[in-house]
Design an enzyme around this catalytic site. Structure first.
Site, short mmCIF file in Angstrom:
data_model
loop_
_atom_site.label_atom_id
_atom_site.label_comp_id
_atom_site.label_asym_id
_atom_site.label_seq_id
_atom_site.Cartn_x
_atom_site.Cartn_y
_atom_site.Cartn_z
N ILE B 90 1.14 -1.15 -0.01
CA ILE B 90 0.08 0.36 0.47
C ILE B 90 0.98 1.09 0.24
O ILE B 90 0.54 2.18 -0.73
CB ILE B 90 -0.80 -0.09 1.66
N ALA B 92 4.62 3.77 1.88
CA ALA B 92 5.70 3.62 2.33
C ALA B 92 6.35 4.91 3.37
O ALA B 92 5.60 5.51 2.59
CB ALA B 92 6.90 2.94 1.50
N GLY B 93 7.40 4.61 4.01
CA GLY B 93 7.31 5.97 4.80
C GLY B 93 8.78 5.36 5.46
O GLY B 93 9.23 4.80 5.51
N THR B 94 8.78 6.52 6.50
CA THR B 94 10.21 6.67 7.05
C THR B 94 10.09 5.56 8.21
O THR B 94 11.21 4.97 7.93
CB THR B 94 10.25 7.84 8.22
N TYR B 95 8.75 5.06 8.89
CA TYR B 95 8.91 3.50 9.33
C TYR B 95 8.78 2.69 9.03
O TYR B 95 9.26 1.73 9.52
CB TYR B 95 7.90 4.07 10.23
N LYS B 114 1.54 -3.44 8.71
CA LYS B 114 2.83 -2.32 8.75
C LYS B 114 3.74 -2.99 9.10
O LYS B 114 4.17 -3.66 10.58
CB LYS B 114 2.54 -0.95 9.71
N ASP B 217 0.23 13.73 15.41
CA ASP B 217 0.97 14.16 14.17
C ASP B 217 -0.81 13.78 13.34
O ASP B 217 -0.92 12.93 12.54
CB ASP B 217 1.58 13.01 13.75
#
Lengths: 266, 466
Positions: B90, B92-95, B114, B217
């Protein structure tokens, strides 16, 4: 819920009856008797002191340790690394993270013969510790209840003044309660009430005693707490202190160290 | 016993020179092999060992840690791919990355898994590095939470040095819905959808705050919407408890909240902030749902290398342009903020929110009232989540609904997934995640991210879209 103990995972997932605990330990082949547990407690206090950590962090670490020891035995892990891992994770949960290298260094300073310098060993254990606790890590402690109880007792209804010395004693009793099964058995406020009771009633031999006892009993009646649980908590603490008298740190340490070294050579 | 003695002697410092640099034995020695590791480890503090009758023993890197325990646990662990069929990737991010998955037993159960990023090399995580504070927070807080307007965590799997958090799948998010209403042309969000969205968002937030959790956030990309129209607050990676903090919230994380949604007290360098920062972000989200573009779209000043937190002048300017220059009368603690002197640089602006509201097409007085109460400069006067729920706007018609899509003619496309990337165990995904990300952005089809975390991700994406 993290604000309220009543809907917390601590109550819903990690609270046992005494029978359940006995059965769990029988199945596990329990090897952590009260003297072992006192020794592990002293390790936590020692490392916590070296890292200059707040009491709540150490208390959280002690609960992690208690939880872990309901699922694994000291025959399977290096106890020194276990307490280090509990403290490392406790720091994070209480929002005061310590760098992994700092904690490994301090721990290795304290116990050079048992803590490898490689921080990945600690990181690995952290992973397994979290898994074993099924990721339930928020802990509710008796300290807040302790403060509240002291406030309430002061009020007009009860007029039980608690001196700062007595509060300190109660605080220390709470700290010691982590050695016992209390965090696995009862809600934190039960431990807090037991600690206040022990600090100002049991240890009090002045002439106001009767009056204070009566006021305290009045408070218990109004507060609607489970009296049986309070009594059981007091007994648990008295048993601990009795056991502490027979505690011989050197022999406990030697036998634990010997076991770890034999496991190392196995 | 000779074995034991050998162990005692292993790793004993040979010369005093080996004590130099003690306590900083680098971790890259880990890979040197079991036989050598212990010999390399002369780094102990107790050089006094030379004067003792018994030598100081030092544990080598192959010293006993958890081997029997690990063996027992690894033997019974069920793999994430045994339980779930991975349908695709789905976002992506920094995590790390988020995958869409289906329960292998209950085929109707859809999940967003996740996976937290870990250090990896050649498709394999090489070693444990310690779990990030963000992952610890999200795991521990999600485990305690249970509310209809918070993304529901179903389980956490720890496997092969990776963490997989399994959440109930949500088909939409507010960023995607806003995008659908602004592309190709502007189509306002129906009032009943708007109001129900806000009500559910504030219900979830009220629950968080009552539990002493500040989210830190909130932004459209982090507000999920299920296919049956229920709002779910997501991504608690920056959230934390704020009762009895052992140190100030500022000390833990110097920068919080994506810049466009960051409250003025944070921009002015507040050390001790409150849950009111979340309500500011909710105010920004309400404004964005109304006008279909961010209300305070400032340019972020980057951190310089001195690691000093920069003053976000442009962001504060965007706020001041609409809300007017703050004064001590409106905001009593204004002069106490570290960055207060910076305000002197600004020219004076009159309050302008009413004009902004009308130009954005808003007409309902009570909605404007709620907006201005959420965007109150003074965090002490800003409406709190619980009180906001009984706001006049929510009690008047049209009524708040459980399904935000009720009575709406709009349909939203399902969340896009990359079906060719379904190898959740592999590490290779991290290298070509960039490609996917870029492709989808250029496609301009809207929000792909189930869990936004990085401020830059979202801003970057928006720039490409507009």
């Amino acid at each position: 819920m993290s604000a309220s103990y009543w809907c917390s995972s601590q109550r819903q997932k990690w609270q046992y009856t005494r029978d359940q605990l006995t059965r769990i330990r029988a199945d596990l082949g329990d090897n952590c008797n009260v003297h072992n547990r006192i020794f592990l407690h002293s390790l936590i206090v020692k490392l916590g002191g070296k890292l200059n950590l707040r009491q709540v962090i150490l208390s959280t670490a002690e609960v992690f340790l208690n939880r872990f020891l309901t699922r694994a035995t000291l025959k399977e892990v290096n106890a020194y690394l276990l307490v280090t891992t509990c403290i490392y994770l406790g720091c994070k949960i209480e929002e005061s993270p310590v760098h992994i290298r700092n904690i490994v260094n301090e721990s290795r300073n304290a116990w050079p013969e048992f803590i490898p310098s490689d921080p990945t060993k600690l990181a690995e254990f952290e992973f397994y510790l979290i898994e074993e606790m099924d990721c339930y890590m928020v802990i509710h402690h008796p300290y807040n209840s302790l403060v509240q109880i002291v406030q309430v007792l002061k009020t007009g209804d009860f007029k039980v003044g608690i001196t700062s010395d007595e509060q300190k004693i109660a605080w220390s009793i709470v700290n010691d309660s982590y050695i016992t099964d209390l965090p696995l058995l009862f809600p934190p406020h039960i431990t807090a009430i037991a600690a206040v009771y022990m600090a100002c009633i049991l240890m009090d031999d002045n002439i106001y005693k009767n009056q204070r006892v009566n006021s305290f009993i009045k408070f218990l009646a109004v507060s609607n707490v489970d009296l049986d649980e309070v009594i059981e908590a007091v007994q648990e603490m008295l048993t601990l202190y009795e056991n502490w008298n027979g505690y011989d740190e050197i022999s406990i340490r030697n036998s634990l160290n010997f076991r770890i070294l034999s496991l190392n050579n196995a | 016993m000779s074995n034991l003695q050998q162990q005692f002697l292993r790793g004993q410092p040979q010369t005093s020179s080996s004590m130099v640099g003690s306590g900083s034995s680098p971790s890259n020695r880990v890979g040197l092999g079991l036989g050598h590791g212990s010999m390399m480890d002369g780094s102990g503090p107790q050089s006094g060992g030379f004067n003792r009758s018994q030598p100081i023993r030092m544990a080598g890197n192959d010293f006993f840690t958890i081997a029997p325990y690990r063996k027992r646990k690894d033997a019974v662990r069920v793999s994430v791919i045994k339980k779930y069929e991975i349908l695709g990737y789905i976002a992506a991010g920094t995590y790390g990355k988020v995958y869409k998955a289906k329960d292998r037993v209950d085929q109707n159960g859809l999940y967003a898994i996740k996976k937290f990023k870990t250090d990896s090399k050649d498709n394999e995580v090489i070693h444990y590095t310690g779990i990030s504070q963000s992952a610890i927070r999200e795991m521990s807080l999600c485990r305690e939470l249970n509310h209809n307007n918070i993304t529901k965590l179903t389980e956490i799997i720890l496997e092969r040095k990776c963490i997989y958090m399994v959440f109930e799948f949500a088909e939409h998010d507010l960023l995607q819905i806003i995008h659908n209403h602004s592309h190709p042309d502007l189509k306002p969000i129906p009032e009943s959808t708007l109001k129900s969205t806000m009500y559910q968002l504030l219900s979830g937030l009220s629950y968080l705050h009552q539990n002493w959790i500040v989210h830190r956030d909130l932004k459209p990309a982090n507000i999920m919407v299920t296919s049956d129209g229920t709002i779910k607050i997501g991504d608690l990676g920056l959230a934390r408890k704020f009762n009895n903090p052992l140190q100030s919230l500022y000390a833990g994380d110097k920068v919080v909240v994506t810049i466009w949604y960051r409250a003025p007290e944070l921009l002015l360098g507040a050390r001790h902030y409150t849950p009111a920062i979340d309500l500011w972000a909710v105010g920004c989200i309400l404004a964005e749902l109304l006008s279909l573009r961010p209300i305070f779209k400032g340019e972020e000043s980057k951190m310089d290398n001195k690691k000093q937190v920069p003053f976000q002048e442009n962001q504060l300017l965007k706020i001041v342009e609409i809300l007017g220059t703050p004064s001590s009368e409106r905001w009593s603690s204004l002069k106490n903020y570290p960055e207060y002197p910076q305000l002197a640089k600004f020219t004076l602006f009159p309050p302008n929110l009413r004009a902004w509201y009308h130009s954005a097409g808003g007409s309902n007085k009570n909605c404007l009232k709620l907006l201005s109460e959420l965007l109150d400069y003074d965090p002490a006067k800003r409406v709190n989540a619980l009180n906001s729920l009984s706001h006049k706007w929510f009690t008047e018609l049209p009524r708040v609904t459980d399904n935000i899509f009720e009575n709406s003619k709009f349909k939203y496309p399902p969340r896009k997934i990359q079906k060719d990337d379904n190898d959740i165990l592999s590490m290779s995904g991290h290298s070509h995640q960039q490609l996917h990300g870029t492709n989808s952005m250029l496609g301009g089809t809207g929000a792909k991210r189930a869990f936004g975390n990085n401020a830059n991700d979202q801003m970057h994406m928006r720039k490409k879209q507009r």
